[in-house]
Design an enzyme around this catalytic site. Sequence first.
Site, PDB file in Angstrom:
ATOM      1  N   CYS A   1      32.270  38.446  34.350  1.00 37.56           N
ATOM      2  CA  CYS A   1      33.235  39.120  35.216  1.00 37.56           C
ATOM      3  C   CYS A   1      32.848  40.548  35.544  1.00 37.56           C
ATOM      4  O   CYS A   1      33.123  41.043  36.619  1.00 37.56           O
ATOM      5  CB  CYS A   1      34.608  39.080  34.554  1.00 37.56           C
ATOM      6  SG  CYS A   1      34.588  39.703  32.865  1.00 37.56           S
TER       7      CYS A   1
ATOM      8  N   GLU B   1      43.134  38.123  32.239  1.00 38.59           N
ATOM      9  CA  GLU B   1      41.826  38.779  32.427  1.00 38.59           C
ATOM     10  C   GLU B   1      41.117  38.001  33.510  1.00 38.59           C
ATOM     11  O   GLU B   1      40.676  36.867  33.284  1.00 38.59           O
ATOM     12  CB  GLU B   1      41.008  38.709  31.129  1.00 38.59           C
ATOM     13  CG  GLU B   1      41.590  39.487  29.977  1.00 38.59           C
ATOM     14  CD  GLU B   1      41.632  40.978  30.229  1.00 38.59           C
ATOM     15  OE1 GLU B   1      40.936  41.471  31.144  1.00 38.59           O
ATOM     16  OE2 GLU B   1      42.386  41.664  29.518  1.00 38.59           O
TER      17      GLU B   1
HETATM   18  P1  NAD Z   1      38.992  29.095  35.813  1.00 42.92           P
HETATM   19  O1  NAD Z   1      40.119  29.926  36.279  1.00 42.92           O
HETATM   20  O2  NAD Z   1      38.551  27.967  36.642  1.00 42.92           O
HETATM   21  O3  NAD Z   1      39.294  28.467  34.376  1.00 42.92           O
HETATM   22  C1  NAD Z   1      39.618  29.255  33.252  1.00 42.92           C
HETATM   23  C2  NAD Z   1      40.364  28.408  32.247  1.00 42.92           C
HETATM   24  O4  NAD Z   1      41.629  28.053  32.795  1.00 42.92           O
HETATM   25  C3  NAD Z   1      39.697  27.101  31.865  1.00 42.92           C
HETATM   26  O5  NAD Z   1      39.929  26.854  30.501  1.00 42.92           O
HETATM   27  C4  NAD Z   1      40.443  26.091  32.727  1.00 42.92           C
HETATM   28  O6  NAD Z   1      40.420  24.788  32.192  1.00 42.92           O
HETATM   29  C5  NAD Z   1      41.848  26.650  32.703  1.00 42.92           C
HETATM   30  N1  NAD Z   1      42.702  26.269  33.819  1.00 42.92           N
HETATM   31  C6  NAD Z   1      42.339  25.777  35.028  1.00 42.92           C
HETATM   32  N2  NAD Z   1      43.435  25.590  35.809  1.00 42.92           N
HETATM   33  C7  NAD Z   1      44.502  25.979  35.073  1.00 42.92           C
HETATM   34  C8  NAD Z   1      45.906  26.054  35.339  1.00 42.92           C
HETATM   35  N3  NAD Z   1      46.413  25.703  36.512  1.00 42.92           N
HETATM   36  N4  NAD Z   1      46.699  26.515  34.376  1.00 42.92           N
HETATM   37  C9  NAD Z   1      46.203  26.921  33.184  1.00 42.92           C
HETATM   38  N5  NAD Z   1      44.888  26.872  32.875  1.00 42.92           N
HETATM   39  C10 NAD Z   1      44.044  26.411  33.813  1.00 42.92           C
HETATM   40  O7  NAD Z   1      37.827  30.146  35.544  1.00 42.92           O
HETATM   41  P2  NAD Z   1      36.321  29.837  35.146  1.00 42.92           P
HETATM   42  O8  NAD Z   1      35.670  29.303  36.386  1.00 42.92           O
HETATM   43  O9  NAD Z   1      36.268  29.079  33.869  1.00 42.92           O
HETATM   44  O10 NAD Z   1      35.769  31.297  34.850  1.00 42.92           O
HETATM   45  C11 NAD Z   1      35.183  32.098  35.810  1.00 42.92           C
HETATM   46  C12 NAD Z   1      36.129  33.187  36.298  1.00 42.92           C
HETATM   47  O11 NAD Z   1      36.644  33.896  35.184  1.00 42.92           O
HETATM   48  C13 NAD Z   1      35.440  34.242  37.144  1.00 42.92           C
HETATM   49  O12 NAD Z   1      36.251  34.601  38.243  1.00 42.92           O
HETATM   50  C14 NAD Z   1      35.297  35.435  36.214  1.00 42.92           C
HETATM   51  O13 NAD Z   1      35.194  36.677  36.845  1.00 42.92           O
HETATM   52  C15 NAD Z   1      36.519  35.300  35.388  1.00 42.92           C
HETATM   53  N6  NAD Z   1      36.330  35.959  34.106  1.00 42.92           N
HETATM   54  C16 NAD Z   1      37.095  37.057  33.816  1.00 42.92           C
HETATM   55  C17 NAD Z   1      36.904  37.744  32.625  1.00 42.92           C
HETATM   56  C18 NAD Z   1      37.733  38.946  32.268  1.00 42.92           C
HETATM   57  O14 NAD Z   1      37.805  39.280  31.108  1.00 42.92           O
HETATM   58  N7  NAD Z   1      38.379  39.622  33.190  1.00 42.92           N
HETATM   59  C19 NAD Z   1      35.958  37.287  31.718  1.00 42.92           C
HETATM   60  C20 NAD Z   1      35.205  36.162  32.035  1.00 42.92           C
HETATM   61  C21 NAD Z   1      35.421  35.502  33.232  1.00 42.92           C
END
Ligand code: NAD
Length: 481
Positions: A282, A248
């Site tokens: 998002c 997502e």
């Molecule tokens: P992010 O991708 O930086 O982090 C998300 C999660 O992934 C965190 O728990 C982080 O620690 C972990 N993570 C980081 N690097 C990783 C890796 N290499 N492998 C596995 N896990 C890893 O995202 P964020 O900044 O926390 O969230 C914001 C983003 O999320 C925005 O782009 C937003 O649009 C998106 N978002 C999408 C939805 C949806 O349902 N489509 C919902 C909420 C947020």
Amino acid sequence: MPPTIDITSYKGNIINGEFVPTPETRHSIDPATAEPLYEVPVARREDLDSAVQHARAAFKSWSKTPFSERSSLMLAYADALEANRAEIEKLQTMEQGKPLGLAHVEVDMTLRWLRTFATMEVKDEVIEDTDEKTIYSTFPPMGVCGAIVPWNWPILLGLGKVGPALMTGNTVIMKPSPYTPYCDLKLGELAMSIFPPGVVQVLSGNDDLGPWMTSHPGIDMISFTGSIATGKKVAKSCADTLKRYVLELGGNDAAIVCDDVDIAKCLPKIAITTFMNSGQICMLCKRIYVHEKIYDQFRDALVEFTKNNIKTGGGFEEGVTVGPIQNKMQFSLVKDMYEEIQKQGWKTALEGQVRSTSKGYFVEPAIIDNPPEDSRIVVEEPFGPIVPLLKWSADDEVIDRANALETGLGTSVWSGDLQRAERMGRQISAGSVWINSHFDVAPNVPFGGHKESGIGMEWGIEGFKHYTNTRSLWVWKKVFE
Ligand code: NAD
């Protein structure tokens, strides 16, 4: 008696029904004050190995636990959350920054989600049934699921993964974002007193924990919510063990406002679903396309509404819609976008500003007046309270513009003519299309993205099936007659 929590104390990660402390700890900060919050564990590889081992052991009995029993436990868990909701909501505002009222909404939604999940059974499907044979599709659980959660909506998005994983018979390890570990650890603590050991575990860690999970051979499936860039890394890493995954990811939702709307009626919803959570969701309105016939009128009304109703401030202040940006990294990205206003000479309908006087990460809403279609504010997800208004004149043209990006999470079409709006909506490539609304989600309705906004769906029976394998079962009835 439901369990009670103390939000000031974090004794360890939640592994096999116990608190397991780690040698190293860390803390996150309150984004409204930049003050440090409580110390939380930093999981090591061996903590993850231990959690995986316990999850695999617990899977043996949990996967055989009848649906009705899983369902009762899910309802008891929802009750435990409800009994502790005031503390959880306070903690959410402290760690995430969102206004307390919005934290309340997030918990309301989560309770509804959990209680609905408790009723959602993925049943066998009969494909063929004759005197000779019956063929079923059956849906056994995957095994151990890893739930990787972002920082913007940690309660709903965390339990929005845990719930379906458990109801379909999996065990689950949840990993919060290092920016927002607190509520998710407390949700793990509540789960500890409801579910058998090893069924729900929560690990707080540093940036290396996510990659350890996606590459771990003992984890069968990853449900990930986060940015597009990280989602691609997750997919690459999962490929090594052919792990299943649901992604997502980010969105850059268009809201298309037709010339026949009643501006006064649709404007509050559009404004709120633009600036809510400081733009850090998002599926907010991130590009507002307004028909040229009503553009000026709509723009002026949106500016007026925002000035009068969308207040920026700390999450515990009365009447605030725009709390602080959640973390320093995101704050720099948003500041950078605000600096582009001057650099690119974008016209502003509402100037907005980054507050430099405060220790917290505060930004006031900005509305950009008809910038070029290829400008950063249109093509990038800003994840802050800044939005472009764009002029359009023909239905086909605006559909092409809404569909032009690599993202495809949601889009709304606003029109008094439902047939026209639905015709336009059906041409949109996005996981959710809303007619005369934006941001609608429900636990029984699949949610996800097209194109780079994701792979697979969450929620709804379709979402539940992503936590299962499909097994075709052939039963021949007359072989031994
Ligand atoms: P992010 O991708 O930086 O982090 C998300 C999660 O992934 C965190 O728990 C982080 O620690 C972990 N993570 C980081 N690097 C990783 C890796 N290499 N492998 C596995 N896990 C890893 O995202 P964020 O900044 O926390 O969230 C914001 C983003 O999320 C925005 O782009 C937003 O649009 C998106 N978002 C999408 C939805 C949806 O349902 N489509 C919902 C909420 C947020």
